[in-house]
Design an enzyme around this catalytic site. Structure first.
Site, short mmCIF file in Angstrom:
data_model
loop_
_atom_site.label_atom_id
_atom_site.label_comp_id
_atom_site.label_asym_id
_atom_site.label_seq_id
_atom_site.Cartn_x
_atom_site.Cartn_y
_atom_site.Cartn_z
CB CYS A 132 -0.94 -0.01 1.21
SG CYS A 132 -1.85 1.52 1.39
CB CYS A 137 -3.09 2.85 -1.38
SG CYS A 137 -3.35 1.19 -0.77
CE LYS A 140 -4.63 4.26 -6.10
NZ LYS A 140 -5.26 2.99 -5.92
CE1 TYR A 267 -11.35 -1.39 -6.12
CE2 TYR A 267 -11.56 -3.69 -6.80
CZ TYR A 267 -11.98 -2.63 -6.01
OH TYR A 267 -13.01 -2.79 -5.12
CD GLU A 271 -7.13 2.43 -8.56
OE1 GLU A 271 -8.00 2.65 -7.72
OE2 GLU A 271 -6.00 1.99 -8.25
CG HIS A 531 -27.52 23.89 -2.97
ND1 HIS A 531 -27.85 22.96 -3.92
CD2 HIS A 531 -27.62 25.11 -3.55
CE1 HIS A 531 -28.16 23.60 -5.05
NE2 HIS A 531 -28.03 24.89 -4.84
CD GLU A 536 -27.38 19.87 -3.24
OE1 GLU A 536 -28.30 20.29 -2.51
OE2 GLU A 536 -26.76 20.62 -4.03
#
Ligand SMILES: Cc1cc2nc3c(=O)[nH]c(=O)nc-3n(C[C@H](O)[C@H](O)[C@H](O)COP(=O)(O)OP(=O)(O)OC[C@H]3O[C@@H](n4cnc5c(N)ncnc54)[C@H](O)[C@@H]3O)c2cc1C
Ligand SMILES: NC(=O)c1ccc[n+]([C@@H]2O[C@H](COP(=O)([O-])OP(=O)(O)OC[C@H]3O[C@@H](n4cnc5c(N)ncnc54)[C@H](O)[C@@H]3O)[C@@H](O)[C@H]2O)c1
Length: 558
Positions: A132, A137, A140, A267, A271, A531, A536
């Protein structure tokens, strides 16, 4: 009917209506099954994450907990310890570091074995921090960030920033900055282990018997052994495979590829396709299925497929890699075939990247010799408490091939520390594990896909919203966003939440909390939105897009 706060115009909630009125600023083995991504953010927070933020108290200050440690500490008949350590962990990646340092905080004596550092992993190289932090992770995501600027520069023109050409990018500067950061993280993780009083044993760990580990020729004993060696990239056995790179090398390329073919539809493939495409490269993505990301919600897959194409990816759906050849000019030709055997040659690639899966890194560990049962893919088979077929040997993380995500490895490591060092048998909880694909656009998901929900509940209400994010009204970018809620109609509980679009990972983490707490649709409807935001939308979807009863659709989109 709602009213759009920005324009005052009436807004419906059916797909498309938001695009007109809503003024948004933004836009897997284990499919997105029910997952939880609790600690990923931690891992991403520059390992300061894993180090400081949620760290247990240092070893000494928690010594009063020693009473619990007796659970793992093996005492000889004369009261002295029978073993060198309570736990020896092999592998200082996400799962190993987490289990080790929490175990010491509960009073256990722990050593952690890890290979010497290198950017690219091999049988003899790795590094504290693991995949990772060093090859997954973190690097990347740094590449994702680097590549995203390209879109930002383009988008800014519509907002009045004068076009004087897209600024040039120095790959070398980025590579150096990334390497520096990885070295910092490697050091930070070493400090984390040191501060937690976990002894680091550098070398290759091999299990000799149920209580003995050999580390590059020296033997150590422990009451319990934890296998946390993770996985490694695999290559398809096709001619020219040796010419191909994997994610390890893709993170260390000396120059930006002008043209690259990426093999795989998972994945990693999506990616890296997004990264290289955003940097301006010509990217061909090849996968066997009609759509990428098998296991994700079908509507999400279809939408993402369209968006990837809109972003500029050339996708070879339904194609299998056949061969990779070196051209006389040094560039690579990748030959792919459809299911009827018709071949296409993708020529002039700087690189061909295989992103066709990873396998557990169990080679040379001595597992078969000591009787640890392995599965079909070579994964270590464990029970719900992460215990292997040898009672004193345990395993967490990717090597067990359960859900191969960092936060899951963290959860498994944490649970095991409780089981072994605190005397509290603890099972990891795989319900509602969220995940994100950091592609262009990104995808995030938690809970069940529509297909899984229909199979499980029969009666399901689906709410969807697809719209052009506010930013893209002026930027001119064609990218759209999809948001989707899947509700078990009988109970009104929201069982699935999915998004394709900017910031989806950041948005989904909060909804993962809500879904894990079993939020109902009626409760979501009471929540006031922020908003203007894309997020939302998840609390303002009122019109059901599809009603499914007894597994069959009964209402068309409202
Ligand atoms: C390109 C890429 C991107 C990813 N992106 C994400 C993401 O965005 N989000 C996410 O959640 N997950 C992501 N993952 C998955 C994530 O990295 C893994 O799930 C996670 O690292 C698994 O942790 P682990 O502790 O099981 O193993 P690892 O982190 O792989 O750690 C295992 C360690 O054991 C060491 N080791 C192996 N054998 C030995 C031995 N015999 N002796 C001593 N040491 C040994 C290795 O060197 C390594 O340091 C990504 C993976 C890749 C490859
Ligand atoms: N953002 C994240 O959370 C993230 C990012 C990267 C990796 N990961 C983790 O790492 C794991 C490994 O990632 P991955 O992308 O390598 O694996 P994956 O399982 O997601 O994708 C592998 C791809 O290779 C294809 N493939 C496999 N065998 C093939 C063959 N013989 N011919 C053609 N295609 C073939 C599969 O169909 C699939 O599309 C993921 O499953 C995930 O758990 C997570």
């Amino acid at each position: 009917m709602q009213t759009c706060l920005s324009t005052g115009r009436a807004a419906g909630t059916a797909a498309g209506a938001q695009g007109v009125c809503r003024m948004q600023t933004t836009g897997r083995s284990h499919a997105p099954v029910q997952r939880t991504l609790a600690g990923s953010a931690a891992a991403m927070r520059a390992s300061s994450s894993c180090s400081a933020a949620a760290a247990p108290k240092p070893f000494r200050s928690t010594r009063p907990r020693r009473a619990h440690a007796a659970v793992v500490r093996a005492e000889g008949g004369n009261g002295s310890s029978e073993y060198d350590y309570d736990i020896i962990t092999i592998g200082a990646g996400s799962g190993g570091v987490r289990a080790s340092r929490f175990a010491t905080s509960y009073g256990a004596k722990v050593a952690c074995v890890e290979l010497p550092f290198d950017y690219i992993s091999s049988d003899s190289k790795g590094g504290v921090g693991g995949t990772c932090v060093l090859r997954g992770c973190v690097p990347k995501k740094l590449m994702v960030y680097a590549s995203e600027y390209a879109d930002d520069f383009k988008d800014s023109v519509g907002f009045g920033w004068e076009e004087r050409g897209v600024p040039s990018h120095s790959w070398t500067t980025f590579l150096e900055a990334k390497r520096k950061e990885l070295q910092r993280l490697n050091g930070a993780y070493k400090n984390t282990l040191k501060n937690a009083s976990v002894e680091l044993l550098e070398g290759f760990g091999r299990i000799v018997d149920a209580h003995t580990v050999d580390v590059s020729g020296k033997r150590y004993t422990a009451k319990n052994i934890l296998i946390a060696v993770g996985g490694k990239p695999t290559k398809l056995p096709i001619p020219g495979a040796e010419l191909c790179i994997t994610s390890d090398e893709a993170l260390e390329l000396p120059a930006q590829p002008k043209k690259i073919t990426v093999l795989g539809g998972g994945y990693i493939a999506l990616e890296f396709s997004g990264i290289f495409q955003r940097f301006g490269g010509e990217v061909h993505t090849v996968f066997r299925q009609p759509m990428p990301l098998r296991g994700f919600d079908e509507e999400v897959r279809k939408f993402a497929f369209e968006q990837y194409a809109a972003a500029g990816l050339t996708m070879h759906a339904g194609h299998t890699p056949v061969e990779v050849r070196k051209q006389p000019n040094g560039l690579l030709t990748c030959v792919v075939a459809d299911k009827d055997g018709n071949q296409t040659e993708i020529t002039d690639n700087d690189h061909v990247m295989m992103a066709t899966g990873r396998s557990p890194k169990v080679g040379g560990l001595g597992l078969e010799e000591v009787g640890v049962a392995l599965g079909k893919k070579g994964e270590v088979v464990v029970n719900a408490y992460s215990q292997t077929s040898v009672p004193s040997i345990w395993a967490v993380g990717d090597v067990t091939d359960r859900i191969n995500l960092t936060p899951v490895a963290l959860m498994e490591g944490m649970a095991l520390a409780k089981t072994l060092a605190l005397g509290e048998p603890t099972k990891p909880d795989y319900d509602f594990v969220p995940s994100a694909v950091f592609s262009n656009p990104s995808i995030a998901t938690v809970g069940l896909t529509e297909e899984q929900a229909v199979a499980k509940y029969g009666d399901v209400d689906v709410y969807t919203s697809s719209f052009r994010p506010m930013r893209n009204t002026i930027s001119g970018s064609p990218m759209r966003t999809l948001m989707k809620l899947v509700v078990a109609a009988g109970s009104d509980v929201v069982v699935g939440c999915h998004m394709v679009g900017d910031d989806s990972a950041e948005i989904m983490q909060g909804f993962a909390v809500a879904l894990k707490m079993r939020v109902t649709k009626a409760q979501l409807d009471t929540v006031v939105g922020i908003h203007p935001s894309a997020a939302e939308e998840f609390v303002t979807m009122r019109s059901v897009s599809r009603r499914i009863r007894k597994g069959q659709p009964v209402t068309a989109a409202a």
